[in-house]
Design a protein around this motif. Structure first.
Motif, mmCIF file in Angstrom:
data_model
loop_
_atom_site.group_PDB
_atom_site.id
_atom_site.type_symbol
_atom_site.label_atom_id
_atom_site.label_comp_id
_atom_site.label_asym_id
_atom_site.label_seq_id
_atom_site.Cartn_x
_atom_site.Cartn_y
_atom_site.Cartn_z
ATOM 1 N N UNK A 185 0.831 -1.204 0.000
ATOM 2 C CA UNK A 185 0.000 0.000 0.000
ATOM 3 C C UNK A 185 0.864 1.253 0.000
ATOM 4 N N UNK A 186 0.265 2.334 -0.476
ATOM 5 C CA UNK A 186 0.837 3.677 -0.412
ATOM 6 C C UNK A 186 -0.037 4.518 0.501
ATOM 7 N N UNK A 187 0.551 5.536 1.133
ATOM 8 C CA UNK A 187 -0.201 6.321 2.107
ATOM 9 C C UNK A 187 0.077 7.811 1.916
ATOM 10 N N UNK A 188 -0.907 8.612 2.317
ATOM 11 C CA UNK A 188 -0.732 10.065 2.358
ATOM 12 C C UNK A 188 -1.455 10.604 3.579
ATOM 13 N N UNK A 189 -0.724 11.317 4.407
ATOM 14 C CA UNK A 189 -1.279 11.906 5.634
ATOM 15 C C UNK A 189 -1.322 13.413 5.475
ATOM 16 N N UNK A 227 3.351 12.558 1.863
ATOM 17 C CA UNK A 227 2.814 11.644 0.859
ATOM 18 C C UNK A 227 3.820 10.558 0.501
ATOM 19 N N UNK A 228 3.394 9.324 0.661
ATOM 20 C CA UNK A 228 4.164 8.176 0.213
ATOM 21 C C UNK A 228 3.974 7.982 -1.291
ATOM 22 N N UNK A 229 2.858 8.497 -1.832
ATOM 23 C CA UNK A 229 2.574 8.372 -3.259
ATOM 24 C C UNK A 229 3.673 9.040 -4.089
ATOM 25 N N UNK A 268 6.762 9.299 -3.495
ATOM 26 C CA UNK A 268 8.029 8.575 -3.455
ATOM 27 C C UNK A 268 7.893 7.142 -3.967
ATOM 28 N N UNK A 269 6.762 6.830 -4.595
ATOM 29 C CA UNK A 269 6.506 5.452 -5.014
ATOM 30 C C UNK A 269 7.548 4.950 -6.009
ATOM 31 N N UNK A 270 7.993 5.820 -6.935
ATOM 32 C CA UNK A 270 8.979 5.392 -7.929
ATOM 33 C C UNK A 270 10.337 5.105 -7.298
ATOM 34 N N UNK A 271 10.638 5.782 -6.191
ATOM 35 C CA UNK A 271 11.932 5.601 -5.552
ATOM 36 C C UNK A 271 11.942 4.396 -4.610
ATOM 37 N N UNK A 272 10.980 4.354 -3.721
ATOM 38 C CA UNK A 272 11.010 3.337 -2.665
ATOM 39 C C UNK A 272 9.969 2.243 -2.831
ATOM 40 N N UNK A 273 8.998 2.433 -3.723
ATOM 41 C CA UNK A 273 7.949 1.437 -3.903
ATOM 42 C C UNK A 273 6.927 1.482 -2.777
ATOM 43 N N UNK A 274 5.894 0.660 -2.862
ATOM 44 C CA UNK A 274 4.861 0.649 -1.825
ATOM 45 C C UNK A 274 5.385 0.046 -0.514
ATOM 46 N N UNK A 275 4.676 0.326 0.564
ATOM 47 C CA UNK A 275 5.031 -0.195 1.888
ATOM 48 C C UNK A 275 4.335 -1.537 2.078
ATOM 49 N N UNK A 276 5.040 -2.496 2.639
ATOM 50 C CA UNK A 276 4.487 -3.835 2.849
ATOM 51 C C UNK A 276 4.056 -4.013 4.297
ATOM 52 N N UNK A 335 -6.370 10.722 5.988
ATOM 53 C CA UNK A 335 -5.465 9.667 5.561
ATOM 54 C C UNK A 335 -5.978 9.073 4.251
ATOM 55 N N UNK A 336 -5.130 9.040 3.243
ATOM 56 C CA UNK A 336 -5.459 8.396 1.971
ATOM 57 C C UNK A 336 -4.641 7.113 1.849
ATOM 58 N N UNK A 337 -5.312 6.024 1.518
ATOM 59 C CA UNK A 337 -4.669 4.725 1.368
ATOM 60 C C UNK A 337 -4.809 4.278 -0.081
#
Length: 338
Positions: free
Chosen positions: A97-101, A116-118, A120-128, A162-164
């Motif tokens: 999943x990706x997250x944004x607070x 926003x984790x969204x 940084x998705x290309x750099x670090x990928x989704x969180x497990x 929070x966006x998931x």
């Protein structure tokens, strides 16, 4: 068959085969939850490691919950901060999943605090998230003294969003069929019925002119006609309508030719197609202006907007005064602004 001939045949068979293909599509199923904490000042003394939790919400087939720690999650390294986390609240293994607070700025300036984790998705990928209770968030989200003097708290109220984005993978194979669907010709069929006057059951009389139509079609498109023909005070046996105080030439162009064509086809006709020799003194703008008035009279909202758009395109120094008066009279806000 010789070895050389056999090799040529086998090679041709390989070339003639259609190549197979498939596609793996990775995408996110997104959802958001707004968590409001009223009476923040009463919560901040609850102690380190203790939290306020949101209601459980569902995104991407999984349950989630937000946890807010007014005095930090851990006393040893975050007691001077507020901590915020989101946790997987249902059974799941390796949920990606990706997250944004977002902490909402309540001053109206729109200066929200966004992590926003969204991005940084290309750099670090989704969180497990490995299991139920797995968390993602910030132990040192905001220094408590700075938060309490900021615009993020108003009337002792704190609001966060929070966006998931749950990552889903699906496999697409080649389509095995291709059927060409023809364009709808319903409007053309109704137009032909109108022009041929097949089954007409209502006549509009304007001076010496008469125009025939179908009550059911008129009633289906206009609430005014529906009330007139089939309403509680309507006359179901009505077969003739007298239209007074309207110039027959204008009526024929703005109502009969253009408005009826719209009612039957849902399209605004080209004005030059409906202007007759008897209306040679009428301009295109003049016809559209009368058509807008008729659309407003019979509650044809889409036609009214189409006329507004057309008048915007044709606006000139010659027509601006009459167009402004028309917009004011018929509550055409967009046209009036233009």
């Amino acid at each position: 068959m010789s070895d050389m001939a056999r090799m040529v045949v086998e090679l041709k068979l390989e070339i003639d085969k259609e190549p197979s293909c498939s596609k793996s599509v990775n995408e996110t199923v997104n959802g958001s939850h707004q968590f409001t904490i009223k009476g923040y000042s009463f919560a901040k003394g609850m102690g380190s490691g203790k939290c306020i939790s949101s209601d459980i919400f569902t995104v991407g087939g999984y349950d989630w919950a937000i946890y807010f720690y007014p005095n930090g999650k851990n006393p040893e390294d975050s007691s001077m901060y507020v901590s915020v986390f989101i946790a997987l609240a249902s059974d799941g293994t390796d949920v990606m999943a990706l997250f944004e607070l977002t902490l909402l700025d309540q001053s109206g300036k729109g200066k929200h605090k966004v992590h926003s984790h969204f991005d940084r998705a290309l750099e670090s990928g989704p969180y497990s998230l490995k299991y139920k209770g797995s968390m993602w968030g910030y132990k040192r989200f905001f220094r408590r003294t700075s938060l309490e003097t900021s615009d993020y708290i108003k009337n002792d109220c704190l609001i966060m969003n929070y966006t998931v984005g749950v990552v889903r993978t699906r496999l697409e194979g080649p389509k095995q069929y291709s059927i060409i669907v023809p364009q709808s010709n319903m409007g053309r069929g109704l137009k032909e019925i109108m022009e041929a006057e097949v089954g007409c059951d209502i006549v509009f009389r304007v001076g010496d002119e008469s125009f025939r139509a179908h009550k059911l079609i008129l009633a289906a498109r206009s609430p005014v006609f529906r009330a007139q023909f089939f309403g509680l005070v309507g006359d179901r046996n009505l077969d003739e309508v007298m239209v007074n105080d309207i110039d027959p030439t204008i009526f024929k162009n703005a109502f009969m030719q253009a408005m009826l064509l719209f009612i039957y086809t849902d399209k605004l006709p080209e004005v030059h197609d409906v202007m007759s020799s008897s209306s040679s003194t009428s301009t295109s703008t003049n016809i559209i202006q009368h058509l807008l008035a008729a659309a407003d009279l019979y509650n044809l909202d889409r036609l009214k907007v189409l006329c507004e758009s057309k008048l915007c395109e044709e606006l000139s120094a010659v027509s601006v005064a009459t167009t402004l008066a028309l917009a004011e009279q018929h509550q055409c806000v967009q046209l009036k602004e233009v």
